[in-house]
Scaffold this active site. Sequence first.
Site, mmCIF file in Angstrom:
data_model
loop_
_atom_site.group_PDB
_atom_site.id
_atom_site.type_symbol
_atom_site.label_atom_id
_atom_site.label_comp_id
_atom_site.label_asym_id
_atom_site.label_seq_id
_atom_site.Cartn_x
_atom_site.Cartn_y
_atom_site.Cartn_z
ATOM 1 N N SER A 102 0.806 -1.221 0.000
ATOM 2 C CA SER A 102 0.000 0.000 0.000
ATOM 3 C C SER A 102 0.842 1.275 0.000
ATOM 4 O O SER A 102 1.596 1.514 -0.922
ATOM 5 C CB SER A 102 -0.952 -0.049 1.197
ATOM 6 O OG SER A 102 -1.824 1.045 1.177
ATOM 7 N N ASP A 245 -2.129 6.390 -3.459
ATOM 8 C CA ASP A 245 -1.052 5.684 -2.760
ATOM 9 C C ASP A 245 -0.567 4.536 -3.663
ATOM 10 O O ASP A 245 -1.033 4.405 -4.799
ATOM 11 C CB ASP A 245 -1.513 5.202 -1.375
ATOM 12 C CG ASP A 245 -2.560 4.116 -1.451
ATOM 13 O OD1 ASP A 245 -3.332 4.101 -2.437
ATOM 14 O OD2 ASP A 245 -2.633 3.270 -0.534
ATOM 15 N N ASP A 247 -1.052 1.336 -4.004
ATOM 16 C CA ASP A 247 -1.974 0.359 -4.589
ATOM 17 C C ASP A 247 -3.304 1.005 -4.979
ATOM 18 O O ASP A 247 -4.270 0.308 -5.302
ATOM 19 C CB ASP A 247 -2.201 -0.831 -3.643
ATOM 20 C CG ASP A 247 -2.898 -0.439 -2.362
ATOM 21 O OD1 ASP A 247 -2.753 0.714 -1.919
ATOM 22 O OD2 ASP A 247 -3.610 -1.290 -1.787
HETATM 23 MG MG MG Z 1 -3.465 1.503 -0.047
#
Ligand code: MG
Length: 455
Positions: A102, A245, A247
């Site tokens: 992430s 971000d 992902d």
């Molecule tokens: Mg994320």
Amino acid sequence: MRGNKLFGTNGVRGIVNESMTALMAMRLGESLATYLHREGVKRGVVAIGRDTRISGEMLGSAARSGLLSCGCVVVDIGIVPTPALQYYVRENADAGVMVTASHNPREYNGIKLVAGDGAEFSRESEAEVERIYYEEEPYRAKWNETGDLRYDRLAVERYIDGILGLVDVDGIRSARLRVVVDTGCGAGSVVTPFLLSRLGCEVISLNAQVDGTFPSRNPEPTEDALGELIDLVKTSGADLGIAHDGDADRIALVDERGSFINEEVLLAMMADQILSQRKGSVVTPVSSSLRIRDVVESHGCELVWTAVGSIDVEQKMREIGAVFGGEGNGGLIFPELQYCRDGAMSAAKILEILAGKTTLSEIARRVPEYHTLKAKIPIHDPQAAMESVARAIEGERVDTTDGLKVWYDDSWALIRPSGTEPLIRVYAESKKRARAEEILARFTEIVKSADAKPQ
Ligand code: MG
């Protein structure tokens, strides 16, 4: 602190080849397959996706091997945002594996599990997979029953189509918005610039090359990291700037004047827009600002507070049929598409709002003002510190949904231990800055002095 050793607040994460290894990924694959087998899913179909991190292929291959050894059919959908994998799993698979860390720094990676309905794995299911991981021999298929590996490169296309089916495409197209999009070289690079083009925007893309070294900025889209985006919005005269971000399940925004939109303002602003179209309940964690409460109440609707964590918000939304939910970190959930945080869907919804002939700074300005302060306090014994806080607030108005939340008129404090690290987070919010500072100082002091006491 949660008792789990493997799964944190958001899946399994660690520094690559230190606390997150190929062996762990393989054993997680085996454990997930064994879990599915036990649930009665024989030769289950498991979709696997990854963000752009360098170790993604290494960890993904290891997870695939583990799954294949247990007889699963694995469908590799390549580099995709986490919400694109979730969207894919709901229609096409029994479970999903996302290789991502992430917003964490470059050296991290991790694995997140997705349930057959596209939702994040529940805490209970994670605990069961973790139990199998540590305590059991995995189910291993016979020599002639190991799984097949397939590839599907249409996952991104389907996800984009899914979003386009739920927003006012003609309205957005006719507004001909100019948008700067900074996907930070993360997984959003394969979706958001293309989505915006299909929505008729003039797209100026920044850091949209897929690159796991994240050469230009950290995967976390904080104001500090988005200097390039802010400058480009100003110099290009764009209507807004969008960032994700690593992902792309979260979004960050910059208005037409180049000002970063605080994520709590973004959450409240979106709730305001959704509720002006359709009334209903809204869900957010106890750590969110009162901005969203004020907005939801101004529509005569109900705001439901949950424990901190997107999974808690998503489950509650589903349970009560909420029209919107999200966290104060740019993670917004639109149930009409799916019950998960969704960066690209958030982008499309923002454009839909702006196409109604308003500016981003104008809609952000309508959100009530609060002063929200946060502190992270590293600590040896979080439990002792929490007990000390509990004693100090005896008799006050306390909510124990997650950690200890103390309510005052127009102000609150939240003191909660981190799920993954030996530290305590303290939040304080008030209409008045001095009051927020005073509340933050009080609880910081109590937490610190608890740690200073001899054991
Ligand atoms: Mg994320």
